[in-house]
Scaffold this motif. Structure first.
Motif, PDB file in Angstrom:
ATOM      1  N   ALA A 276       1.053  -1.497   0.351  1.00 40.59           N
ATOM      2  CA  ALA A 276       0.043  -0.092   0.335  1.00 40.59           C
ATOM      3  C   ALA A 276       0.579   1.230  -0.314  1.00 40.59           C
ATOM      4  CB  ALA A 276      -0.905  -0.038   1.590  1.00 40.59           C
ATOM      5  N   CYS A 277       2.188   1.063  -0.064  1.00 39.26           N
ATOM      6  CA  CYS A 277       3.311   2.159   0.128  1.00 39.26           C
ATOM      7  C   CYS A 277       3.605   2.124  -0.999  1.00 39.26           C
ATOM      8  CB  CYS A 277       3.878   2.154   1.237  1.00 39.26           C
ATOM      9  SG  CYS A 277       3.956   2.313   2.792  1.00 39.26           S
ATOM     10  N   GLU A 278       3.569   1.341  -1.811  1.00 38.14           N
ATOM     11  CA  GLU A 278       3.715   1.550  -3.419  1.00 38.14           C
ATOM     12  C   GLU A 278       3.897   2.573  -4.068  1.00 38.14           C
ATOM     13  OE1 GLU A 278       6.945   0.303  -4.723  1.00 38.14           O
ATOM     14  OE2 GLU A 278       7.196  -1.134  -2.186  1.00 38.14           O
ATOM     15  N   GLU A 279       4.142   3.727  -5.225  1.00 32.56           N
ATOM     16  CA  GLU A 279       3.574   4.425  -5.967  1.00 32.56           C
ATOM     17  C   GLU A 279       2.659   3.849  -7.460  1.00 32.56           C
ATOM     18  OE1 GLU A 279       3.542   8.149  -6.594  1.00 32.56           O
ATOM     19  OE2 GLU A 279       4.912   7.819  -5.929  1.00 32.56           O
ATOM     20  N   LEU A 280       3.183   2.364  -7.423  1.00 32.12           N
ATOM     21  CA  LEU A 280       1.838   1.740  -8.521  1.00 32.12           C
ATOM     22  C   LEU A 280       0.391   0.953  -7.867  1.00 32.12           C
ATOM     23  CD1 LEU A 280       4.398   0.538 -11.384  1.00 32.12           C
ATOM     24  CD2 LEU A 280       2.855   2.394 -11.561  1.00 32.12           C
ATOM     25  N   ALA A 281       1.197   1.059  -6.115  1.00 29.96           N
ATOM     26  CA  ALA A 281      -0.146   0.431  -5.944  1.00 29.96           C
ATOM     27  C   ALA A 281      -1.372   1.373  -5.878  1.00 29.96           C
ATOM     28  CB  ALA A 281      -0.373  -0.224  -4.542  1.00 29.96           C
ATOM     29  N   GLU A 282      -2.934   0.429  -5.857  1.00 28.02           N
ATOM     30  CA  GLU A 282      -4.374   1.269  -5.843  1.00 28.02           C
ATOM     31  C   GLU A 282      -4.681   1.181  -4.954  1.00 28.02           C
ATOM     32  OE1 GLU A 282      -8.044   1.335  -7.523  1.00 28.02           O
ATOM     33  OE2 GLU A 282      -7.127   0.891  -8.810  1.00 28.02           O
ATOM     34  N   ALA A 283      -4.442   1.578  -3.219  1.00 28.19           N
ATOM     35  CA  ALA A 283      -4.707   1.418  -2.288  1.00 28.19           C
ATOM     36  C   ALA A 283      -5.343   2.147  -1.678  1.00 28.19           C
ATOM     37  CB  ALA A 283      -3.084   1.589  -1.460  1.00 28.19           C
ATOM     38  N   ARG A 284      -6.004   1.863  -0.436  1.00 25.03           N
ATOM     39  CA  ARG A 284      -7.376   3.084   0.226  1.00 25.03           C
ATOM     40  C   ARG A 284      -7.310   2.517   1.742  1.00 25.03           C
ATOM     41  NH1 ARG A 284     -12.494   1.337  -2.436  1.00 25.03           N
ATOM     42  NH2 ARG A 284     -11.246  -0.490  -3.286  1.00 25.03           N
ATOM     43  N   LEU A 285      -7.964   2.984   2.301  1.00 32.49           N
ATOM     44  CA  LEU A 285      -7.702   3.029   3.855  1.00 32.49           C
ATOM     45  C   LEU A 285      -9.098   3.635   3.793  1.00 32.49           C
ATOM     46  CD1 LEU A 285      -6.517   2.061   6.284  1.00 32.49           C
ATOM     47  CD2 LEU A 285      -5.347   4.345   6.529  1.00 32.49           C
ATOM     48  N   VAL A 286     -10.120   2.719   5.027  1.00 33.31           N
ATOM     49  CA  VAL A 286     -11.329   3.206   5.353  1.00 33.31           C
ATOM     50  C   VAL A 286     -11.474   3.048   7.032  1.00 33.31           C
ATOM     51  CG1 VAL A 286     -13.575   2.991   4.928  1.00 33.31           C
ATOM     52  CG2 VAL A 286     -12.249   2.309   2.805  1.00 33.31           C
ATOM     53  N   SER A 287     -12.196   4.372   7.528  1.00 37.02           N
ATOM     54  CA  SER A 287     -12.371   3.724   8.730  1.00 37.02           C
ATOM     55  C   SER A 287     -13.897   4.693   9.527  1.00 37.02           C
ATOM     56  CB  SER A 287     -11.300   5.220   9.402  1.00 37.02           C
ATOM     57  OG  SER A 287     -11.444   5.956   9.149  1.00 37.02           O
ATOM     58  N   GLY A 288     -14.419   3.992  10.081  1.00 34.57           N
ATOM     59  CA  GLY A 288     -15.610   4.120  10.634  1.00 34.57           C
ATOM     60  C   GLY A 288     -17.018   3.061  10.805  1.00 34.57           C
ATOM     61  N   ARG A 289     -17.767   3.394  11.037  1.00 36.33           N
ATOM     62  CA  ARG A 289     -18.449   2.293  11.652  1.00 36.33           C
ATOM     63  C   ARG A 289     -19.708   2.177  11.400  1.00 36.33           C
ATOM     64  NH1 ARG A 289     -17.459   3.981  17.548  1.00 36.33           N
ATOM     65  NH2 ARG A 289     -17.804   5.380  16.781  1.00 36.33           N
ATOM     66  N   TYR A 290     -20.780   1.515  11.373  1.00 35.31           N
ATOM     67  CA  TYR A 290     -21.743   1.452  11.353  1.00 35.31           C
ATOM     68  C   TYR A 290     -22.747   0.938  12.175  1.00 35.31           C
ATOM     69  CZ  TYR A 290     -26.868   0.532   9.558  1.00 35.31           C
ATOM     70  OH  TYR A 290     -28.380  -0.034   9.165  1.00 35.31           O
ATOM     71  N   PRO A 291     -24.093   1.683  12.899  1.00 33.96           N
ATOM     72  CA  PRO A 291     -24.942   2.692  11.785  1.00 33.96           C
ATOM     73  C   PRO A 291     -24.292   3.764  12.474  1.00 33.96           C
ATOM     74  CG  PRO A 291     -26.043   2.424  14.056  1.00 33.96           C
ATOM     75  CD  PRO A 291     -24.601   1.254  14.201  1.00 33.96           C
ATOM     76  N   GLU A 292     -22.656   4.186  12.671  1.00 31.59           N
ATOM     77  CA  GLU A 292     -22.846   5.721  13.896  1.00 31.59           C
ATOM     78  C   GLU A 292     -22.414   6.642  11.462  1.00 31.59           C
ATOM     79  OE1 GLU A 292     -21.668   3.201  14.946  1.00 31.59           O
ATOM     80  OE2 GLU A 292     -21.781   3.330  16.559  1.00 31.59           O
ATOM     81  N   HIS A 293     -22.291   6.089  10.799  1.00 26.77           N
ATOM     82  CA  HIS A 293     -21.549   7.006   9.538  1.00 26.77           C
ATOM     83  C   HIS A 293     -20.561   7.613   9.429  1.00 26.77           C
ATOM     84  CE1 HIS A 293     -24.854   4.316   7.141  1.00 26.77           C
ATOM     85  NE2 HIS A 293     -25.545   4.252   8.367  1.00 26.77           N
ATOM     86  N   ASP A 294     -19.688   7.082  10.832  1.00 27.71           N
ATOM     87  CA  ASP A 294     -18.068   8.115  10.686  1.00 27.71           C
ATOM     88  C   ASP A 294     -17.211   7.738   9.776  1.00 27.71           C
ATOM     89  OD1 ASP A 294     -17.948   5.957  11.681  1.00 27.71           O
ATOM     90  OD2 ASP A 294     -17.107   6.573  13.709  1.00 27.71           O
ATOM     91  N   TRP A 295     -18.144   7.650   8.550  1.00 26.49           N
ATOM     92  CA  TRP A 295     -17.111   6.534   7.529  1.00 26.49           C
ATOM     93  C   TRP A 295     -15.902   7.864   7.365  1.00 26.49           C
ATOM     94  CZ3 TRP A 295     -17.246   2.311   7.913  1.00 26.49           C
ATOM     95  CH2 TRP A 295     -18.846   1.328   7.861  1.00 26.49           C
ATOM     96  N   ARG A 296     -14.903   7.531   6.512  1.00 23.93           N
ATOM     97  CA  ARG A 296     -13.640   8.682   6.428  1.00 23.93           C
ATOM     98  C   ARG A 296     -12.765   7.453   5.545  1.00 23.93           C
ATOM     99  NH1 ARG A 296      -7.905  10.348   9.175  1.00 23.93           N
ATOM    100  NH2 ARG A 296      -7.576  11.902   7.085  1.00 23.93           N
ATOM    101  N   LEU A 297     -12.235   8.156   4.045  1.00 23.61           N
ATOM    102  CA  LEU A 297     -11.488   7.527   3.114  1.00 23.61           C
ATOM    103  C   LEU A 297      -9.928   7.954   3.005  1.00 23.61           C
ATOM    104  CD1 LEU A 297     -11.285   5.007   1.200  1.00 23.61           C
ATOM    105  CD2 LEU A 297     -12.723   6.670  -0.387  1.00 23.61           C
ATOM    106  N   ARG A 298      -9.059   7.755   2.549  1.00 25.68           N
ATOM    107  CA  ARG A 298      -7.769   7.741   1.981  1.00 25.68           C
ATOM    108  C   ARG A 298      -7.190   7.471   0.861  1.00 25.68           C
ATOM    109  NH1 ARG A 298      -4.617   9.239   6.944  1.00 25.68           N
ATOM    110  NH2 ARG A 298      -5.730   7.510   8.467  1.00 25.68           N
ATOM    111  N   HIS A 299      -6.945   7.943   0.668  1.00 27.33           N
ATOM    112  CA  HIS A 299      -6.382   7.405  -0.749  1.00 27.33           C
ATOM    113  C   HIS A 299      -4.556   6.686  -0.270  1.00 27.33           C
ATOM    114  CE1 HIS A 299      -9.738   6.788  -3.050  1.00 27.33           C
ATOM    115  NE2 HIS A 299     -10.335   8.241  -2.956  1.00 27.33           N
ATOM    116  N   GLY A 300      -4.277   5.458  -0.945  1.00 28.36           N
ATOM    117  CA  GLY A 300      -3.021   5.875  -0.734  1.00 28.36           C
ATOM    118  C   GLY A 300      -2.072   6.497  -2.179  1.00 28.36           C
TER     119      GLY A 300
END
Length: 390
Positions: free
Chosen positions: A54-78
């Motif tokens: 996930a730290c490599e330049e050519l890799a398509e990576a995402r990091l998702v945090s959060g919970r249901y049903p709180e819907h406190d979702w956060r999305l970050r891209h590598g």
């Protein structure tokens, strides 16, 4: 000369279920839990390996945090930095990396195990590493997927009848409400099959890793965009709009129902006519959703050098970023390699599409040598020279 395919044979049964029964009773219709499809499964990559990828330049990576049903979702891209991953909390996050088998080719064997399906349908292997409670939220996919539990445990909740409303203002396509009809806990080696259009929610019960084998499912929009580009590129505009027997139009500027129907017929003629050729489909499906194009080698090889290498024990590997498919053509075949079209013998096309690694057996065959040389020099195949110390 013949190329002998070295590959993982397709599965004949999915756990206790014969493949024929799965295809008859579940494929594209019904979710199915398949216990111990891969008994005593031990993944070749661990969560630390996926984090490094996930730290490599050519890799398509995402990091998702959060919970249901709180819907406190956060999305970050590598790509991510090492510190980004070291600072993660102990729970409620998921790290996803696409195309893992292209970065680590030995994992192609997992995809080959699903070769009882049309091979051009198989897309990629995505790895999901999740801390306890980690999830990407309840959602719906529009393609078939096999979810292989690689390590740890994950609970999957399934619903075929659900409210389609999505969470507003969220980068993730998450359902606002989700009432599960079925719960399944998966352990290493178990596989969950989900057809398109089924709502599902996976939550890690401990630090776990899930490998998703996704199937290509182009949409009408994908196909129409590609078809339009194909027609424009090949100078085949096709028929134009006509409106014979036109009556008077009493309202200026109105696009009436008759015009709409004529446009619909024009589009239908294009889609159902000769524009959808074998060559168009071969080029389109061998590039659809391909993140990177294969790169040609700096120094081309001559056919005699390729033949000599193969006869002295070199292995031939498919470039992980090349997709191969073929169609019949005039008693032979057209082989498609990441959008390129090459005419060849049917047997050669079949062998090259049957796996990702080959060895040579028998005397030199100029026609096959020329085909392999062309694919090597375009970057679609890679020669692995024998170790001089062996």
């Amino acid at each position: 000369m013949a190329l002998i395919v070295q590959r993982t044979p397709p599965l004949r049964s999915l756990g206790d279920m014969p493949v024929d029964r799965f295809l008859r009773d579940y494929w594209q219709s019904t979710p199915c839990l398949l216990r111990q499809v891969f008994p005593d499964f031990e993944p070749e990559l661990d969560p630390q390996d996926i984090a490094g990828l996930a730290c490599e330049e050519l890799a398509e990576a995402r990091l998702v945090s959060g919970r249901y049903p709180e819907h406190d979702w956060r999305l970050r891209h590598g790509p991510f930095g090492e510190s980004d991953l070291l600072e993660l909390p102990e729970s409620d996050w998921t790290l996803l990396v696409q195309d893992v088998e292209k970065h680590y080719p030995p994992l192609t064997g997992i995809l080959e195990a699903f070769g009882f399906l049309p091979t051009w349908r198989i897309d990629d292997l995505m790895s999901s590493v999740a801390a306890p409670g980690g999830s990407v939220g309840p959602h719906v996919d529009q393609y078939d997927v096999f979810l292989l539990q690689a390590s740890g445990r994950r609970r999957w909740s399934i619903s075929r009848n659900f409210d389609p409303e999505r969470v507003t203002g969220c980068e993730l396509d998450v359902l606002q409400r989700f009432d599960a009809e079925t719960h399944w806990d998966l352990e290493p080696g178990d596989v969950l099959y989900l057809p398109p259009g089924v709502a599902h929610h996976g939550v890690a019960l401990d630090l776990c890793m899930t490998w998703s084998i996704g199937l290509r499912a182009p949409s009408q929009a994908d196909l129409l965009i590609a078809l339009g580009e194909w027609l424009a590129e090949h100078g085949e505009e096709g028929e134009r709009y006509t409106d014979p027997r036109l009556g008077t139009s009493p309202r200026p500027g109105e696009i009436d129902g008759a015009a709409r129907d004529r446009f619909s017929a024009l589009l239908g003629d294009a889609v159902n006519g000769p524009a959808i050729s074998d060559e168009f489909l071969g080029r389109f499906l061998s590039t659809y959703r391909l993140a990177h194009a294969p790169a040609a080698p700096d120094t081309p090889l001559a056919a005699p050098a390729v033949a000599s290498a193969l006869q002295t024990g070199a292995l031939l590997h498919r470039n992980p970023w090349t997709r191969l498919a073929w169609t019949p053509h005039r008693g032979a075949a057209r082989l498609y390699a990441a959008g390129e079209c090459i005419e060849c013998r049917t047997a050669d096309a079949e062998r090259l599409c049957a796996g990702a690694c080959w060895r040579l057996e028998g005397a030199a065959d100029p026609e096959l040598t020329d085909l392999v040389t062309r694919l090597v020099n375009r970057g679609h195949l890679i020669l692995e020279m024998p170790d001089a110390t062996d």
